[in-house]
Write a protein that holds these residues in place. Sequence first.
Motif, mmCIF file in Angstrom:
data_model
loop_
_atom_site.group_PDB
_atom_site.id
_atom_site.type_symbol
_atom_site.label_atom_id
_atom_site.label_comp_id
_atom_site.label_asym_id
_atom_site.label_seq_id
_atom_site.Cartn_x
_atom_site.Cartn_y
_atom_site.Cartn_z
ATOM 1 N N ARG A 9 0.813 -1.218 0.000
ATOM 2 C CA ARG A 9 0.000 0.000 0.000
ATOM 3 C C ARG A 9 0.851 1.275 0.000
ATOM 4 O O ARG A 9 0.469 2.291 -0.562
ATOM 5 N N ASN A 10 2.030 1.219 0.608
ATOM 6 C CA ASN A 10 2.880 2.407 0.727
ATOM 7 C C ASN A 10 4.037 2.412 -0.264
ATOM 8 O O ASN A 10 5.061 3.047 -0.019
ATOM 9 N N ASP A 11 3.868 1.719 -1.377
ATOM 10 C CA ASP A 11 4.911 1.657 -2.405
ATOM 11 C C ASP A 11 5.168 3.062 -2.952
ATOM 12 O O ASP A 11 4.245 3.739 -3.396
ATOM 13 N N LYS A 12 6.414 3.496 -2.900
ATOM 14 C CA LYS A 12 6.788 4.825 -3.409
ATOM 15 C C LYS A 12 7.377 4.758 -4.816
ATOM 16 O O LYS A 12 7.621 5.789 -5.433
ATOM 17 N N ALA A 16 -0.118 3.657 -7.088
ATOM 18 C CA ALA A 16 -1.169 2.869 -6.436
ATOM 19 C C ALA A 16 -2.074 2.249 -7.497
ATOM 20 O O ALA A 16 -2.422 2.889 -8.486
ATOM 21 N N GLY A 17 -2.416 1.002 -7.293
ATOM 22 C CA GLY A 17 -3.310 0.312 -8.211
ATOM 23 C C GLY A 17 -2.632 -0.449 -9.326
ATOM 24 O O GLY A 17 -3.297 -1.099 -10.131
ATOM 25 N N TRP A 18 -1.312 -0.423 -9.358
ATOM 26 C CA TRP A 18 -0.609 -1.110 -10.449
ATOM 27 C C TRP A 18 -0.886 -2.610 -10.443
ATOM 28 O O TRP A 18 -0.998 -3.228 -11.503
ATOM 29 N N ALA A 19 -1.014 -3.193 -9.256
ATOM 30 C CA ALA A 19 -1.237 -4.639 -9.180
ATOM 31 C C ALA A 19 -2.598 -5.012 -9.760
ATOM 32 O O ALA A 19 -2.725 -5.999 -10.490
ATOM 33 N N ALA A 20 -3.606 -4.224 -9.453
ATOM 34 C CA ALA A 20 -4.945 -4.488 -9.991
ATOM 35 C C ALA A 20 -4.956 -4.344 -11.508
ATOM 36 O O ALA A 20 -5.575 -5.151 -12.210
ATOM 37 N N GLN A 21 -4.263 -3.338 -12.005
ATOM 38 C CA GLN A 21 -4.200 -3.147 -13.458
ATOM 39 C C GLN A 21 -3.539 -4.341 -14.138
ATOM 40 O O GLN A 21 -3.990 -4.797 -15.189
ATOM 41 N N LEU A 22 -2.482 -4.842 -13.538
ATOM 42 C CA LEU A 22 -1.792 -5.995 -14.109
ATOM 43 C C LEU A 22 -2.661 -7.247 -14.015
ATOM 44 O O LEU A 22 -2.796 -7.997 -14.986
ATOM 45 N N ALA A 23 -3.268 -7.464 -12.861
ATOM 46 C CA ALA A 23 -4.095 -8.657 -12.662
ATOM 47 C C ALA A 23 -5.280 -8.687 -13.627
ATOM 48 O O ALA A 23 -5.692 -9.763 -14.068
ATOM 49 N N VAL A 33 -3.496 -6.017 -1.996
ATOM 50 C CA VAL A 33 -2.711 -4.908 -1.463
ATOM 51 C C VAL A 33 -2.414 -5.209 0.002
ATOM 52 O O VAL A 33 -3.323 -5.505 0.782
ATOM 53 N N ILE A 34 -1.147 -5.129 0.366
ATOM 54 C CA ILE A 34 -0.705 -5.402 1.732
ATOM 55 C C ILE A 34 -0.523 -4.073 2.466
ATOM 56 O O ILE A 34 0.261 -3.218 2.036
ATOM 57 N N ASP A 35 -1.250 -3.917 3.567
ATOM 58 C CA ASP A 35 -1.091 -2.723 4.402
ATOM 59 C C ASP A 35 0.282 -2.734 5.072
ATOM 60 O O ASP A 35 0.890 -3.791 5.253
ATOM 61 N N ASP A 36 0.732 -1.579 5.454
ATOM 62 C CA ASP A 36 2.006 -1.428 6.181
ATOM 63 C C ASP A 36 3.184 -2.029 5.427
ATOM 64 O O ASP A 36 4.095 -2.600 6.031
ATOM 65 N N ALA A 37 3.143 -1.929 4.103
ATOM 66 C CA ALA A 37 4.253 -2.410 3.281
ATOM 67 C C ALA A 37 4.480 -1.429 2.142
ATOM 68 O O ALA A 37 3.548 -0.791 1.662
ATOM 69 N N HIS A 39 7.475 -1.075 -1.264
ATOM 70 C CA HIS A 39 7.793 -1.719 -2.535
ATOM 71 C C HIS A 39 8.138 -3.207 -2.391
ATOM 72 O O HIS A 39 8.062 -3.947 -3.366
ATOM 73 N N CYS A 40 8.503 -3.642 -1.201
ATOM 74 C CA CYS A 40 8.912 -5.042 -1.000
ATOM 75 C C CYS A 40 8.065 -5.718 0.074
ATOM 76 O O CYS A 40 8.572 -6.067 1.148
ATOM 77 N N PRO A 41 6.782 -5.928 -0.183
ATOM 78 C CA PRO A 41 5.933 -6.524 0.848
ATOM 79 C C PRO A 41 6.389 -7.921 1.266
ATOM 80 O O PRO A 41 6.171 -8.321 2.407
ATOM 81 N N GLN A 42 7.049 -8.638 0.368
ATOM 82 C CA GLN A 42 7.520 -9.978 0.709
ATOM 83 C C GLN A 42 8.598 -9.936 1.796
ATOM 84 O O GLN A 42 8.810 -10.927 2.491
ATOM 85 N N ILE A 43 9.233 -8.792 1.961
ATOM 86 C CA ILE A 43 10.232 -8.615 3.020
ATOM 87 C C ILE A 43 9.611 -7.886 4.212
ATOM 88 O O ILE A 43 9.782 -8.293 5.358
ATOM 89 N N GLU A 44 8.877 -6.820 3.929
ATOM 90 C CA GLU A 44 8.334 -5.959 4.980
ATOM 91 C C GLU A 44 7.188 -6.601 5.758
ATOM 92 O O GLU A 44 7.007 -6.314 6.942
ATOM 93 N N GLN A 45 6.416 -7.420 5.103
ATOM 94 C CA GLN A 45 5.285 -8.114 5.735
ATOM 95 C C GLN A 45 5.307 -9.579 5.300
ATOM 96 O O GLN A 45 4.346 -10.100 4.733
#
Length: 62
Positions: A9-12, A16-23, A33-37, A39-45
């Motif tokens: 959600r906090n990707d700089k 915002a919304g790039w994942a939905a557009q791709l999907a 969308v992962i809250d409190d993450a 550009h790297c949600p797989q690391i941050e969350q």
Amino acid sequence: MPTLVVEGRNDKLLPAGWAAQLAEQVKDGRAVVIDDAGHCPQIEQSSAVNELLLDFFSRQKT
């Protein structure tokens, strides 16, 4: 082919919304969308992403 696209959600780096557009462009695509993450949600969350992946893979047909 089922596809899971995960966005922080906090990707700089990406808008915002790039994942939905791709999907939307992929048959059986799903965006989450992962809250409190950022550009790297797989690391941050990692726990949240791991749960998503386990759920996603468990729903796939073999």
